[in-house]
Write a protein that holds these residues in place. Structure first.
Motif, PDB file in Angstrom:
ATOM      1  N   ALA A 156       0.826  -1.218   0.000  1.00  0.00           N
ATOM      2  CA  ALA A 156       0.000   0.000   0.000  1.00  0.00           C
ATOM      3  C   ALA A 156       0.859   1.266   0.000  1.00  0.00           C
ATOM      4  N   ALA A 157       1.961   1.274   0.737  1.00  0.00           N
ATOM      5  CA  ALA A 157       2.803   2.463   0.842  1.00  0.00           C
ATOM      6  C   ALA A 157       3.511   2.808  -0.467  1.00  0.00           C
ATOM      7  N   GLU A 158       3.641   1.853  -1.367  1.00  0.00           N
ATOM      8  CA  GLU A 158       4.358   2.081  -2.629  1.00  0.00           C
ATOM      9  C   GLU A 158       3.458   2.547  -3.774  1.00  0.00           C
ATOM     10  N   LEU A 159       2.149   2.432  -3.624  1.00  0.00           N
ATOM     11  CA  LEU A 159       1.235   2.692  -4.738  1.00  0.00           C
ATOM     12  C   LEU A 159       1.358   4.106  -5.304  1.00  0.00           C
ATOM     13  N   ASP A 160       1.437   5.104  -4.422  1.00  0.00           N
ATOM     14  CA  ASP A 160       1.495   6.489  -4.898  1.00  0.00           C
ATOM     15  C   ASP A 160       2.801   6.824  -5.606  1.00  0.00           C
ATOM     16  N   ASP A 161       3.871   6.068  -5.335  1.00  0.00           N
ATOM     17  CA  ASP A 161       5.173   6.364  -5.916  1.00  0.00           C
ATOM     18  C   ASP A 161       5.373   5.776  -7.311  1.00  0.00           C
ATOM     19  N   LEU A 162       4.499   4.860  -7.709  1.00  0.00           N
ATOM     20  CA  LEU A 162       4.642   4.242  -9.036  1.00  0.00           C
ATOM     21  C   LEU A 162       4.151   5.186 -10.133  1.00  0.00           C
ATOM     22  N   PRO A 163       4.831   5.203 -11.274  1.00  0.00           N
ATOM     23  CA  PRO A 163       4.295   5.932 -12.426  1.00  0.00           C
ATOM     24  C   PRO A 163       3.222   5.066 -13.104  1.00  0.00           C
ATOM     25  N   TRP A 164       1.968   5.356 -12.794  1.00  0.00           N
ATOM     26  CA  TRP A 164       0.832   4.560 -13.262  1.00  0.00           C
ATOM     27  C   TRP A 164       0.358   5.001 -14.637  1.00  0.00           C
ATOM     28  N   VAL A 165      -0.205   4.048 -15.367  1.00  0.00           N
ATOM     29  CA  VAL A 165      -1.009   4.383 -16.539  1.00  0.00           C
ATOM     30  C   VAL A 165      -2.132   5.263 -15.995  1.00  0.00           C
ATOM     31  N   PRO A 166      -2.404   6.418 -16.607  1.00  0.00           N
ATOM     32  CA  PRO A 166      -3.369   7.358 -16.025  1.00  0.00           C
ATOM     33  C   PRO A 166      -4.721   6.756 -15.651  1.00  0.00           C
ATOM     34  N   ALA A 167      -5.288   5.908 -16.475  1.00  0.00           N
ATOM     35  CA  ALA A 167      -6.620   5.358 -16.195  1.00  0.00           C
ATOM     36  C   ALA A 167      -6.642   4.530 -14.911  1.00  0.00           C
ATOM     37  N   ASP A 168      -5.569   3.821 -14.609  1.00  0.00           N
ATOM     38  CA  ASP A 168      -5.548   2.944 -13.434  1.00  0.00           C
ATOM     39  C   ASP A 168      -5.436   3.718 -12.120  1.00  0.00           C
ATOM     40  N   ARG A 169      -5.047   4.969 -12.178  1.00  0.00           N
ATOM     41  CA  ARG A 169      -4.982   5.797 -10.959  1.00  0.00           C
ATOM     42  C   ARG A 169      -6.347   5.919 -10.289  1.00  0.00           C
ATOM     43  N   ALA A 170      -7.417   5.750 -11.047  1.00  0.00           N
ATOM     44  CA  ALA A 170      -8.775   5.877 -10.511  1.00  0.00           C
ATOM     45  C   ALA A 170      -9.037   4.890  -9.378  1.00  0.00           C
ATOM     46  N   TRP A 171      -8.304   3.790  -9.330  1.00  0.00           N
ATOM     47  CA  TRP A 171      -8.562   2.751  -8.333  1.00  0.00           C
ATOM     48  C   TRP A 171      -7.568   2.768  -7.172  1.00  0.00           C
ATOM     49  N   LEU A 172      -6.678   3.733  -7.111  1.00  0.00           N
ATOM     50  CA  LEU A 172      -5.647   3.720  -6.070  1.00  0.00           C
ATOM     51  C   LEU A 172      -6.228   3.713  -4.658  1.00  0.00           C
ATOM     52  N   SER A 173      -7.267   4.488  -4.413  1.00  0.00           N
ATOM     53  CA  SER A 173      -7.816   4.510  -3.045  1.00  0.00           C
ATOM     54  C   SER A 173      -8.412   3.151  -2.668  1.00  0.00           C
ATOM     55  N   GLU A 174      -9.126   2.500  -3.590  1.00  0.00           N
ATOM     56  CA  GLU A 174      -9.676   1.174  -3.316  1.00  0.00           C
ATOM     57  C   GLU A 174      -8.572   0.142  -3.122  1.00  0.00           C
ATOM     58  N   LEU A 175      -7.519   0.247  -3.929  1.00  0.00           N
ATOM     59  CA  LEU A 175      -6.397  -0.687  -3.799  1.00  0.00           C
ATOM     60  C   LEU A 175      -5.677  -0.496  -2.469  1.00  0.00           C
ATOM     61  N   LYS A 176      -5.438   0.748  -2.079  1.00  0.00           N
ATOM     62  CA  LYS A 176      -4.791   1.017  -0.781  1.00  0.00           C
ATOM     63  C   LYS A 176      -5.612   0.447   0.359  1.00  0.00           C
ATOM     64  N   ALA A 177      -6.922   0.693   0.305  1.00  0.00           N
ATOM     65  CA  ALA A 177      -7.808   0.199   1.363  1.00  0.00           C
ATOM     66  C   ALA A 177      -7.758  -1.327   1.445  1.00  0.00           C
ATOM     67  N   ALA A 178      -7.799  -2.009   0.304  1.00  0.00           N
ATOM     68  CA  ALA A 178      -7.746  -3.474   0.305  1.00  0.00           C
ATOM     69  C   ALA A 178      -6.421  -3.983   0.850  1.00  0.00           C
ATOM     70  N   LEU A 179      -5.309  -3.363   0.433  1.00  0.00           N
ATOM     71  CA  LEU A 179      -3.998  -3.791   0.916  1.00  0.00           C
ATOM     72  C   LEU A 179      -3.827  -3.512   2.394  1.00  0.00           C
ATOM     73  N   THR A 180      -4.293  -2.366   2.842  1.00  0.00           N
ATOM     74  CA  THR A 180      -4.172  -1.997   4.259  1.00  0.00           C
ATOM     75  C   THR A 180      -4.986  -2.936   5.127  1.00  0.00           C
ATOM     76  N   GLN A 181      -6.194  -3.264   4.676  1.00  0.00           N
ATOM     77  CA  GLN A 181      -7.057  -4.177   5.444  1.00  0.00           C
ATOM     78  C   GLN A 181      -6.412  -5.544   5.569  1.00  0.00           C
ATOM     79  N   LEU A 182      -5.791  -6.032   4.500  1.00  0.00           N
ATOM     80  CA  LEU A 182      -5.134  -7.346   4.536  1.00  0.00           C
ATOM     81  C   LEU A 182      -3.855  -7.316   5.359  1.00  0.00           C
ATOM     82  N   GLY A 183      -3.214  -6.161   5.444  1.00  0.00           N
ATOM     83  CA  GLY A 183      -1.959  -6.030   6.178  1.00  0.00           C
ATOM     84  C   GLY A 183      -2.119  -5.935   7.674  1.00  0.00           C
TER      85      GLY A 183
END
Length: 184
Positions: A156-183
């Motif tokens: 989760a901590a690395e997601l914001d630092d990656l150079p993402w394809v612009p369209a996939d940035r739309a899901w970063l908050s959901e991805l962070k939440a899922a990773l944080t919950q599992l962690g």
């Protein structure tokens, strides 16, 4: 060629899973004569053929999460997206469900067999005719980059630092939440 034969109609294609929609434009005889490309200037059978070429395209992406880590893939094409990171996936073929297409694409791109789970976040419009949607996926297989430059696992901590394809940035908050919950 007879005077009633028209040149090819415009073809629409999608370049890459997160690429841009591009049109290969051919001017027809009617446009050259009067500048009118409106649908009412075409015979009815041409209207239905043109409409079928522009049907909605769905692109699916897989969020493969294991041990509070997300698998991301680095694109190697097209040039404007090369080097950027994405959730792997691809286009839904005619007759396929989203789930079938995602399973097929991830098998082709990563060499894994997956179980497609719940939808992740909202659909992302890429153009008037192309929509991107993501699903969570599970696998017991080890992924390998078959169609990407590289794949890697990130937290989760690395997601914001990656150079993402612009369209996939739309899901970063959901991805962070899922990773944080599992962690936790």
């Amino acid at each position: 060629m007879g005077s009633n034969v028209l040149p090819p109609r415009p073809l629409r294609r999608v370049c890459g899973a997160r690429g841009h929609a591009a049109a290969n434009v051919h001017r027809d005889r009617r446009f050259r004569e009067n500048g009118d490309l409106t649908a009412h200037s075409r015979p009815p059978e041409e209207n239905s053929r043109a409409a079928s070429r522009f049907r909605a395209v769905i692109v699916v992406a897989g969020a493969l999460i294991a041990d509070a880590q997300l698998l991301v893939a680095q694109r190697n094409r097209p040039p404007e997206l090369a080097g950027l990171w994405e959730l792997p996936g691809g286009k839904v073929a005619p007759g396929e469900t989203d789930e079938q297409a995602l399973a097929r694409e991830l098998h082709e791109e990563l060499g894994v067999t997956v179980t497609v789970g719940e939808k992740l976040g909202e659909d992302v419009p890429l153009s008037d005719t192309v929509t991107l949607r993501a699903y969570r996926v599970l696998t017991d297989d080890a992924p390998h980059a078959h169609d990407h430059h590289a794949v890697r696992w990130v937290g989760a901590a690395e997601l914001d630092d990656l150079p993402w394809v612009p369209a996939d940035r739309a899901w970063l908050s959901e991805l962070k939440a899922a990773l944080t919950q599992l962690g936790q």
